[in-house]
Design an enzyme around this catalytic site. Structure first.
Site, PDB file in Angstrom:
ATOM      1  N   HIS A   1       0.817  -1.225   0.000  1.00  0.00           N
ATOM      2  CA  HIS A   1       0.000   0.000   0.000  1.00  0.00           C
ATOM      3  C   HIS A   1       0.845   1.267   0.000  1.00  0.00           C
ATOM      4  CE1 HIS A   1      -4.047  -1.797   0.708  1.00  0.00           C
ATOM      5  NE2 HIS A   1      -3.278  -2.827   1.015  1.00  0.00           N
TER       6      HIS A   1
ATOM      7  N   ASP B   1       3.417   9.439  -0.645  1.00  0.00           N
ATOM      8  CA  ASP B   1       2.235   8.659  -0.287  1.00  0.00           C
ATOM      9  C   ASP B   1       2.039   7.568  -1.328  1.00  0.00           C
ATOM     10  OD1 ASP B   1      -0.071   8.078   1.215  1.00  0.00           O
ATOM     11  OD2 ASP B   1      -0.593  10.190   1.362  1.00  0.00           O
TER      12      ASP B   1
HETATM   13  C1  GDG Z   1      -2.099   3.835   3.352  1.00  0.00           C
HETATM   14  C2  GDG Z   1      -1.104   4.523   2.424  1.00  0.00           C
HETATM   15  C3  GDG Z   1      -2.812   4.439   0.608  1.00  0.00           C
HETATM   16  C4  GDG Z   1      -8.533   9.782   7.992  1.00  0.00           C
HETATM   17  N1  GDG Z   1      -8.844  10.522   9.061  1.00  0.00           N
HETATM   18  C5  GDG Z   1     -10.036  10.091   9.486  1.00  0.00           C
HETATM   19  C6  GDG Z   1     -10.454   9.064   8.646  1.00  0.00           C
HETATM   20  N2  GDG Z   1      -9.520   8.905   7.727  1.00  0.00           N
HETATM   21  C7  GDG Z   1      -9.611   7.940   6.622  1.00  0.00           C
HETATM   22  C8  GDG Z   1      -9.680   8.652   5.294  1.00  0.00           C
HETATM   23  C9  GDG Z   1      -9.122   7.594   4.366  1.00  0.00           C
HETATM   24  C10 GDG Z   1      -8.107   6.888   5.255  1.00  0.00           C
HETATM   25  O1  GDG Z   1      -8.450   7.159   6.602  1.00  0.00           O
HETATM   26  C11 GDG Z   1      -6.685   7.393   5.024  1.00  0.00           C
HETATM   27  O2  GDG Z   1      -6.209   6.816   3.861  1.00  0.00           O
HETATM   28  P1  GDG Z   1      -4.981   7.411   3.040  1.00  0.00           P
HETATM   29  O3  GDG Z   1      -4.943   6.693   1.753  1.00  0.00           O
HETATM   30  O4  GDG Z   1      -5.176   8.864   2.884  1.00  0.00           O
HETATM   31  O5  GDG Z   1      -3.667   7.210   3.911  1.00  0.00           O
HETATM   32  P2  GDG Z   1      -2.973   6.042   4.844  1.00  0.00           P
HETATM   33  O6  GDG Z   1      -3.736   5.812   6.077  1.00  0.00           O
HETATM   34  O7  GDG Z   1      -1.574   6.492   5.028  1.00  0.00           O
HETATM   35  O8  GDG Z   1      -3.048   4.712   3.969  1.00  0.00           O
HETATM   36  C12 GDG Z   1      -1.847   5.335   1.383  1.00  0.00           C
HETATM   37  C13 GDG Z   1      -3.679   3.646   1.557  1.00  0.00           C
HETATM   38  O9  GDG Z   1      -2.898   2.951   2.521  1.00  0.00           O
HETATM   39  C14 GDG Z   1      -4.540   2.626   0.817  1.00  0.00           C
HETATM   40  O10 GDG Z   1      -3.777   1.788   0.017  1.00  0.00           O
HETATM   41  O11 GDG Z   1      -3.648   5.251  -0.191  1.00  0.00           O
HETATM   42  O12 GDG Z   1      -0.923   5.910   0.475  1.00  0.00           O
HETATM   43  O13 GDG Z   1      -0.209   5.347   3.164  1.00  0.00           O
HETATM   44  O14 GDG Z   1     -10.113   6.692   3.993  1.00  0.00           O
HETATM   45  O15 GDG Z   1     -11.003   9.018   5.037  1.00  0.00           O
HETATM   46  N3  GDG Z   1     -11.602   8.396   8.791  1.00  0.00           N
HETATM   47  C15 GDG Z   1     -12.380   8.750   9.832  1.00  0.00           C
HETATM   48  N4  GDG Z   1     -12.027   9.742  10.693  1.00  0.00           N
HETATM   49  C16 GDG Z   1     -10.883  10.438  10.567  1.00  0.00           C
HETATM   50  O16 GDG Z   1     -10.585  11.329  11.355  1.00  0.00           O
HETATM   51  N5  GDG Z   1     -13.524   8.101  10.005  1.00  0.00           N
END
Ligand code: GDG
Length: 486
Positions: A152, A334
């Site tokens: 990821h 990312d």
């Molecule tokens: C890894 C990789 C890759 C965030 N704050 C809250 C919340 N979130 C949710 C968001 C989104 C998820 O968490 C974050 O996903 P990201 O993709 O932005 O980042 P990582 O956690 O670092 O994920 C990344 C991912 O895996 C998938 O392959 O895209 O590059 O680092 O869904 O909405 N959700 C809630 N409250 C929050 O305060 N409910």
């Protein structure tokens, strides 16, 4: 119907609202879509004995970790070595004695606990850097099922990866998979560069890579979201600072040094300095749920700036995205970044907001109609904030339309389906454990080698000027070509 066994570091309780964290959010969707079993850590830390018990709850099978395992495997090798290195932060990596051994030991223990639950026709799909050695441990236990791996996070440039003292062991572990999926074409190129330069990986005629004694296929499968979750949301009312006359810029990032929060705040400050007419007209709301607070590198990044330092319920996130004029997604690195896609999906197509996106997020490979910025360039990012605020409606609609097409193209369902069908295809080529090139290919290769041998001998007798010519593309180019995105 065959069963898909998902294995990831963290398993979520499906009845509770998903917490922050991209992998868990995506896998919760996948386990609902497929006939699946989801195996991994339940997030609890217990005594050594209790850590050997698998708890079953419908589609979930979970285990806890002992304190020593949690320290060495999770906080240690996974999050103080692999996470920083894979995000190009060698300076933050803590190569401490004992971390790697614990990392392998936990993977071995988890593999041993999963094995009795496996059926002969299961397809096993392992997720993320915590579990790189998982397939090798299953193979040692004679598990023959197809096993795929999805990373990821980004794969770093090959020389950065070579700095990991155990890079060869990790490469050997990767070779135990049938298919390795990455987020972007750039990651595929990095991994192939590493395999070719670091551990003598060689392409075979069907496009797979021979690595040590195994054949492995590599391709990019950009992860997506469940578009329907965000497409019907309503604007959020009553948000902190949410006065209707004020334009909001929204940021949603786990509190992590890769997410570029200091740079984002600086760019916003610079924008207000350069454009004083916008003071009190624009606010930046940053939702930054804390994560991995006990990893040392995470201790320094709390800022004296107003932000929401806690998790926000998922059902509210969509409304917040929709009522924000700008989605500001500016990580320094990312794998993909699902927030960028969620922001796009939540917009009102008639009056959409503008996505400002870092060129270093994997999402930038697909979301080319966003305003792409270099997050290290504070001046440029400040100017782009202004451009986003002043963008005419027609341009906002046109960009949003193109972005929506991209977000729909690779949603979470097509992501999992394309990975799993590629895994089927790879396995159907032949049984990789006993793989040999098919007879006609072996004959053709033997002939080619003879011809090339004659040519090389002839070339060494020829005058100087023809000696520098190459017969064809380099090994690296050939590998890259054969493995580019499906
Ligand atoms: C890894 C990789 C890759 C965030 N704050 C809250 C919340 N979130 C949710 C968001 C989104 C998820 O968490 C974050 O996903 P990201 O993709 O932005 O980042 P990582 O956690 O670092 O994920 C990344 C991912 O895996 C998938 O392959 O895209 O590059 O680092 O869904 O909405 N959700 C809630 N409250 C929050 O305060 N409910």
């Amino acid at each position: 119907m065959r069963r898909v066994v998902l294995v990831s570091n963290r398993v979520l309780n499906l009845r509770k609202a998903p917490q922050a964290g991209g992998v868990a959010v995506a896998l919760a969707d996948v386990v609902r879509l497929h006939n699946g079993l989801w195996f991994g850590w339940n997030g609890e830390i217990t005594t050594d004995d209790a850590a050997d018990v698998v708890a079953r709850d419908g589609r979930l099978a979970t285990v806890s970790l002992s304190e020593t395992d949690h320290q060495g495997y999770y906080l240690g090798y996974a999050n103080s070595v692999l996470w920083p290195v894979f995000h190009n932060r060698l300076d933050l990596a803590q190569f401490e004695a004992g971390f790697f051994e614990r990392f392998v030991a936990v993977n071995k223990r988890l593999a041993a606990l999963l094995e009795p639950l496996l059926r002969p026709d299961d397809v096993i799909w392992v997720h993320d850097y915590h579990l790189i050695p998982f397939a090798a441990e299953l193979r040692k236990r004679r598990v023959q099922n197809p096993i795929g791996f999805y990373l990821h996070i980004p794969f770093p440039p090959w020389q950065t990866f070579m700095a990991v003292p155990e890079h060869q062991e990790l490469a050997r572990a990767l070779a135990a998979y049938d298919l390795i999926g990455l987020q972007t074409k750039a990651d595929v190129a990095n991994l192939i560069d590493y395999m070719a330069n670091g551990v003598f990986g060689r392409i075979v005629p069907d496009g797979r890579i021979r690595l040590f004694d195994r054949l492995v296929s590599i391709a990019s499968f950009p992860i997506g979201i469940n578009v329907a979750d965000f497409a019907k949301v309503k604007r959020a009312g009553g948000l902190v600072q949410g006065r209707p006359s004020v334009a909001r810029i929204i940021g949603v990032d786990r509190l992590d040094y890769t997410k570029g929060l200091p740079q984002k705040f600086k760019a916003f400050g610079r924008f207000l300095e350069k454009c004083p007419q916008y003071r009190r007209q624009v606010v930046l709301t940053q939702i930054a749920p804390p994560t991995r607070a006990s990893v040392e590198a995470y201790a320094d990044i709390r800022q004296p700036i107003h932000y929401i330092h806690r998790s926000t319920p998922r059902r509210r996130l969509g409304g917040i995205y929709r009522s924000s004029r700008i989605g500001m997604v500016t990580p320094l690195r990312d794998g993909m970044n699902l927030v960028a896609k969620e922001y796009v999906a939540a917009q009102d197509a008639e009056d959409p907001g503008v996505l400002v996106l870092s060129q270093f997020a994997g999402a930038a490979e697909e979301l080319t109609e966003a305003l792409i910025v270099n997050p290290y360039n504070i001046e440029e990012t400040a100017d782009v904030i202004r451009a986003a605020l002043e963008m005419p409606l027609a341009e906002r609609r046109a960009r949003h339309d193109a972005l929506m097409t991209a977000v729909r193209k690779h949603d979470v369902a097509s992501w999992s389906q394309s990975f799993l069908s590629q895994l089927d295809r790879v396995r159907s080529v032949e049984d990789p454990a006993a793989w040999r090139a098919p007879e006609p290919i072996r004959t053709a290769l033997a002939k080619l080698e003879q011809v090339m041998g004659r040519r090389t001998r002839a070339a060494s007798r020829k005058p100087k000027e023809s000696q520098g010519l190459r017969a064809g593309p380099s090994e690296r180019d050939r590998i890259r070509e054969a493995s580019s995105v499906k």
